[in-house]
Design a protein around this motif. Structure first.
Motif, mmCIF file in Angstrom:
data_model
loop_
_atom_site.group_PDB
_atom_site.id
_atom_site.type_symbol
_atom_site.label_atom_id
_atom_site.label_comp_id
_atom_site.label_asym_id
_atom_site.label_seq_id
_atom_site.Cartn_x
_atom_site.Cartn_y
_atom_site.Cartn_z
ATOM 1 N N TYR A 1 27.425 101.843 30.104
ATOM 2 C CA TYR A 1 28.226 100.623 29.984
ATOM 3 C C TYR A 1 28.379 100.232 28.526
ATOM 4 C CZ TYR A 1 29.696 95.837 29.967
ATOM 5 O OH TYR A 1 30.383 94.693 29.691
ATOM 6 N N LEU A 2 27.300 100.398 27.735
ATOM 7 C CA LEU A 2 27.398 100.016 26.320
ATOM 8 C C LEU A 2 28.451 100.861 25.614
ATOM 9 C CD1 LEU A 2 23.714 99.281 25.308
ATOM 10 C CD2 LEU A 2 25.612 97.676 25.550
ATOM 11 N N VAL A 3 28.584 102.123 26.048
ATOM 12 C CA VAL A 3 29.613 102.983 25.442
ATOM 13 C C VAL A 3 31.009 102.578 25.907
ATOM 14 C CG1 VAL A 3 30.481 105.345 25.314
ATOM 15 C CG2 VAL A 3 28.028 104.916 25.203
ATOM 16 N N LEU A 4 31.156 102.324 27.207
ATOM 17 C CA LEU A 4 32.492 102.114 27.785
ATOM 18 C C LEU A 4 32.969 100.671 27.705
ATOM 19 C CD1 LEU A 4 31.989 104.174 31.057
ATOM 20 C CD2 LEU A 4 33.488 104.810 29.185
ATOM 21 N N GLY A 5 32.054 99.720 27.876
ATOM 22 C CA GLY A 5 32.475 98.337 28.084
ATOM 23 C C GLY A 5 32.521 97.512 26.810
ATOM 24 N N SER A 6 32.851 96.253 26.962
ATOM 25 C CA SER A 6 32.841 95.325 25.840
ATOM 26 C C SER A 6 31.957 94.164 26.230
ATOM 27 C CB SER A 6 34.241 94.797 25.539
ATOM 28 O OG SER A 6 35.203 95.757 25.896
ATOM 29 N N PRO A 7 30.618 94.340 26.140
ATOM 30 C CA PRO A 7 29.711 93.308 26.619
ATOM 31 C C PRO A 7 29.993 91.980 25.927
ATOM 32 C CG PRO A 7 28.526 95.031 25.433
ATOM 33 C CD PRO A 7 29.915 95.503 25.607
ATOM 34 N N GLY A 8 29.934 90.928 26.693
ATOM 35 C CA GLY A 8 30.094 89.606 26.105
ATOM 36 C C GLY A 8 31.534 89.183 25.930
#
Lengths: 385, 660
Positions: free
Chosen positions: A115-122
């Motif tokens: 998720y850290l690679v693919l997503g935009s946390p926050g």
């Protein structure tokens, strides 16, 4: 933070649900064969029913019954044999425990890492209604615009309407619409400095920050009507800066800054930027992509060396695109770079090559053409279209 | 926060799908029941994660969150709410998410309702479902991520393709996907072939049930898509043998074959190897359909934005699943026990005949669909394989099959008597001959082939009920006993009769609409009248009109019956403002089962006149009505109690050893 808490809760619940069977005490299970026995029994009953209803002949029913019976006995035998064999098992316990551990560690690790690679946390949700409240400070803006658009669709000759709508479009980032609205307003109500400067601003916004020839012309006309129009002056300064005429840019912006009017603040910071950076960089992302390190190096060089370095980078990009023409972003960057450097001929040449690199049906080809048109670059083909 | 949580949940679903595959496989190796039991639990968990993810994307559409790239590309703040929601799957990324949602939903259904399955089989089936989930979740996350964000976010979206702004989008894709993906369950039962899997007594019942359900959804989905194309595209056609249509038709054909061979496997434990192979092929064709439509190999309304990397990815999925399952099949098939014996003339024999024709028909459609693509890829030559090819190959294959249908249901298992069966069909034959003759009489000079087609449809409809008639045996036992027998018949018998009759109804519609339709192309000025099959159509005039997000020129027509106005019709040419895209809105008026279909052409330069195309389509509604009847037959069959229970439910708390 809240995001991570909720994500953690989701993870724990999902994992608990999935791995719950491993937490239960080891349980024996009906074997396949024991269940098959039940199914075969039912098939036998079905044959009897069909026989009663006269759906199957006497002999056929008997053969079928014998067939099913054979399978039934076989399944029952297997079930008994398995029942006897099972019972001992210390190893499965250990495997289940290992599996539980692996699940608890690996699933969250894999999920978090991916998720850290693919997503935009926050990155918060941005529902339109909430954004209208916050960013335009008017909850009904979309509705108002909708009404205005409807009104103009019915009365396209209402110049006042276009005049009001044009700056709103610009603010909403609908640059193309803004250009059209300004043009309509000018057509219907005539030129004045506000409309001309607004048109120029919209054109340059649509060209992602490049002051195109068309935009510059609009600013020139506005200034002819009112020589100290701050917006037109500011963007004329930007045009000079983009054309590498640092001295002229500084002079114009100093004038705007000194006026103390609307655009004074913007002009002051533009001058500061100009002093700090290479003139090409002052265009706000319009120059060819240069990483921070090269930019820092460029800032230390004198003007000729800067120019040389930039020329070198553009030449390399040019060369690369000759070898690998299937790169629409690269082509756009190259065309924009030539425009910024004021080399129209090379820009047109790059466009021609870019257009040649894609087939007519390729959407990227149209995209490049539209992009170039916004910058004021045309090839033979675009003009004939 | 919601969009990012949706993205996170999708990644979590991928991680849990890995658990869903690996744990049960290890469990099956080591014989650990707890590891096997992880499979259904994980399937539930994956379903909840994907459902949440789908909810998050839908929420983005509903609230017009243009910071989500997918929403910005396909939605518009002023779009009606229905199209905001259907827009979720009106694009590539969202439709793949729907695909996976349905896939994991079916996985969860197997987990929830598979209590009568052996645990080991259930775990293996769910593991195979998990493999499919992994492949498609990876595909979504790596090449078609619907949760990509935009910063800064635009204030307005690009709107949805106008052709898709229709109620059809709310129904057609979900139904079609329920069908496509439903076959994945049959595949998952077939893949661990051998002593496990579909061939076991319990597995066979499941395969038949799922095939039936998937086939129903696919039938409804294809019919809906056909009707949508009929009224939206304005060409007046309902089937074009377009590769995209074929892509959904091939799984339907082979799925129908599978449905029938699964009956033999369930009832008589025969045809095991063949059924397994069909299950693999059917799902493979579903995957192929997804590949053809989604890879950009074909361009159509369905291809959305195509991207070569996606095509390659789907091709890899295709090769892995089809290749892998066929290899497994090759290794295991020889070990399958051969089932019961049967004579060539028997119910089994009839079903084998059905399978033979249906698979050959599937093959002809496959060849007709793929040959132009291969030829273009290899030589660059563009050819188009259209209706003439299919009329010559597919048509003749269907005729003997349709003639044989009523016989099949009348033949008893194991050994039958063709002569006895034929005797029971005299009524159907009589009706068919009369129908054919009446056709020739009404439509003087009608082609013999058309009369034969009508006769064939009547034969199917009447013949479908011969089985019920015989089972009730009114003539032997009298009306009252016969009626009570009829009521006592299992629902699946009614189901097959209704479904076969529905097939006949569709055949009637297809033959009549094809052979007897009339088409008139005429330049009409207001007041002009054109005759349409006994009616008259008067052009009233053309007027501009505005819709919420389009402008249109509406041609108004009056349908006259002997000078009396019986209906008003409107046909329009629309331009959608956001995308500057023109569409045609056909005017359709249903008179009994027939339809008048009006489409506007181009206005005549310099005159107050416009080109109008008018079709008279006799009995055309029967085509889709027949499909609805088929689906009703499927529901009747599915509601059969015997099919639903499968095996008696062990009455004991979960996880406790049986008393045996």
């Amino acid at each position: 933070m809240l995001f991570w808490i909720v994500a953690a809760v989701i993870t724990v619940v999902a994992l608990l649900l999935a791995l719950a069977p491993l937490l239960r005490a080891a349980a024996g299970e009906t074997t396949d064969d024991a269940r098959d026995v039940a199914v075969y029994r039912q098939q036998l009953e079905e044959i009897d029913r069909e026989r009663e209803a006269g759906l199957i002949g006497q002999t056929e029913a008997q053969t079928a019954r014998a067939e099913i019976g054979r399978r039934l006995i076989a399944a029952a035998d297997r079930a008994d044999a398995l029942q006897a064999a099972s019972g001992s098992g210390g190893r499965p316990r250990a495997i289940a425990r290992m599996a539980l551990l692996a699940g608890i560690v690996l699933v969250p690790a894999f999920t978090l890492g991916s998720y850290l690679v693919l997503g935009s946390p926050g990155f918060d949700a941005m529902p339109l209604a909430a954004r209208n409240d916050r960013e335009v400070a008017n909850p009904e803006i979309a509705e108002l615009i909708g009404k205005a658009e409807q009104h103009l669709a019915e009365n396209p000759e209402d110049g006042r309407g276009w005049d009001v709508l044009a700056p709103i479009y610009l603010r909403l980032g609908r640059y193309g619409d803004s250009v059209i609205a300004w043009r309509n307003a000018i057509r219907l109500l005539g030129e004045n400095e506000t409309r001309l400067a607004g048109l120029g601003e919209a054109i340059l916004a649509a060209a992602s920050g490049i002051v195109t020839a068309e935009a510059e012309q609009a600013f020139d006309k506005a200034l002819a009507l009112r020589p100290d129009h701050p917006k037109a002056l500011f963007f004329l300064g930007l045009a000079r800066a983009q054309q590498n005429d640092v001295a002229a840019a500084r002079q114009i912006w100093t004038k705007v800054a000194a006026s103390g009017k609307d655009w004074a603040g913007a002009a002051t910071s533009a001058i500061a930027e100009l002093d700090q950076r290479n003139p090409q960089v002052a265009t706000g992302g319009a120059a060819p992509k240069i990483d921070d390190e090269t930019m820092a190096a460029a800032a230390d060089m004198d003007k000729d060396a800067q120019r040389q370095m930039i020329d070198g980078m553009i030449a390399r990009l040019d060369e690369r695109l000759r070898g690998q023409p299937d790169d629409s972003e690269g082509w756009k960057r190259l065309i924009r770079a030539y425009v910024v450097l004021g080399d129209k001929a090379k820009a047109a040449d790059a466009l021609a090559r870019a257009v040649g690199a894609f087939t007519v049906t390729d959407a990227r080809r149209d995209e490049i053409l539209a992009f170039a048109r916004d910058l004021g670059v045309e090839t033979q083909e675009t003009t004939t279209q | 926060m919601i969009p990012e949580l949706g993205h996170y949940a999708l990644v979590l679903a991928l991680a849990l799908s890995l658990v869903q595959v690996v744990f049960p496989l290890v469990g099956a190796r080591t014989g650990d029941a707890r590891l096997l039991a992880v499979a259904p639990a994980a399937a539930m968990s994956v379903f909840l994660c994907v459902a949440f993810s789908f909810y998050a994307l839908t929420a983005g559409y509903v609230t017009s969150d243009f910071s989500i790239r997918n929403v910005w590309e396909n939605s518009h703040s002023l779009k009606p709410m229905l199209y905001k929601i259907t827009g979720v799957w009106g694009n590539h990324e969202g439709s793949m998410l729907l695909w996976v949602l349905i896939l994991v939903f079916f996985g969860a259904l197997v987990a929830a309702f598979g209590a009568n399955l052996p645990l080991r089989l259930k775990a293996l089936v769910i593991a195979v479902q998990g493999m499919i989930s992994i492949a498609f979740l990876l595909f979504i996350l790596l090449t078609s991520n619907p949760f990509t964000r935009l910063d800064p976010a635009p204030f307005e979206g690009n709107d949805l393709n106008p052709i898709l702004q229709d109620i059809g989008l709310a129904i057609h894709p979900p139904l079609l996907y329920l069908g496509y993906v439903g076959f994945s369950v049959c595949f998952s039962f077939a893949a661990p072939a051998g002593t496990d899997g579909a061939t076991g007594a319990a597995g066979a019942r499941w395969v038949r049930r799922w095939t039936l359900a998937a086939g129903m959804f696919l039938t409804a989905g294809i019919a809906m898509g056909s009707y949508w194309a009929y009224y939206e595209l304005g060409w007046g056609g309902w089937w074009f043998w377009d590769p995209v249509e074929n892509a959904s038709f091939m799984p339907w054909l082979s799925g129908t074959a599978l449905l029938h061979s699964a009956i033999v496997m369930e009832k008589r434990s025969a045809l095991k190897v063949w059924t397994i192979l069909l299950a693999i092929l059917t799902f493979s064709l579903s995957l192929l359909g997804t590949f053809l439509v989604r890879s950009g190999v074909l361009t159509s309304v369905h291809s959305f934005a195509s991207d070569p990397t996606r095509g390659v990815f789907i091709l890899m999925i295709l090769i892995a699943f089809i290749g892998g399952s066929l290899v497994l099949f090759g290794v295991r098939a020889p070990n399958l026990k051969t089932g019961g014996l049967f004579a060539p003339i028997s119910r089994e024999g009839a079903l084998v005949l059905n399978n033979l024709f249906l698979t050959v028909a599937t093959a002809t459609v496959l060849v007709g669909t793929l040959y132009p693509l291969l030829l273009e890829a290899l030589t660059g030559e563009k050819i188009s394989v259209g209706p003439p090819y299919f009329d010559l190959t597919f048509g003749p294959l269907m005729v003997p099959l349709l003639i044989a249908v009523p016989f099949g249901t009348l033949l008893p298992w194991k050994r039958g008597d063709l002569y006895a069966a034929a005797q029971r069909l005299w009524l159907a034959l009589g009706v068919a001959i009369i129908a054919g003759l009446v056709t020739l009489w009404i439509e003087t000079g009608a082609p013999v082939l058309a009369a034969f087609g009508i006769a064939l449809g009547a034969w199917l409809v009447v013949g479908a009920f011969a089985d019920l008639w015989q089972k009730a045996s009114f003539r032997r036992v009298g009306i009252s006993t016969g009626l009570s027998r009829l009521v006592g018949l299992p629902r699946s018998v009614f189901g097959s009769a209704i479904a076969h009759a529905g097939l006949g109804v569709s055949v009637l519609g297809i033959v009549a609409a094809t052979a007897f339709q009339t088409e008139t192309v005429k330049t009409m000025a207001p007041g002009d009248v054109v005759p349409v099959a006994g009616y008259e159509l008067r052009f009233e005039g053309l007027q501009p009109r505005k819709g919420p997000n389009y402008t249109e020129d509406v041609g108004r027509f009056a349908l006259l019956d002997r000078g009396v106005k019986v209906a008003e019709m409107e046909s329009a040419k629309r331009v959608y403002t956001a995308r500057r895209m023109p569409t045609t809105e056909a005017g359709i008026e249903t008179r009994f089962l027939n339809q008048v279909y009006v489409a506007l052409g181009d206005p005549v330069e310099g005159q107050n006149a416009i080109v109008v195309r008018v079709w008279w389509k006799p009995l055309v509604t029967l085509i889709w009505f027949g499909c609805v009847v088929m689906v009703i037959g499927g529901i009747a069959s599915l509601s059969d109690r015997r099919l639903r229970i499968g095996a008696p439910q062990p009455s004991r708390p979960r996880g406790v050893a049986p008393a045996e």
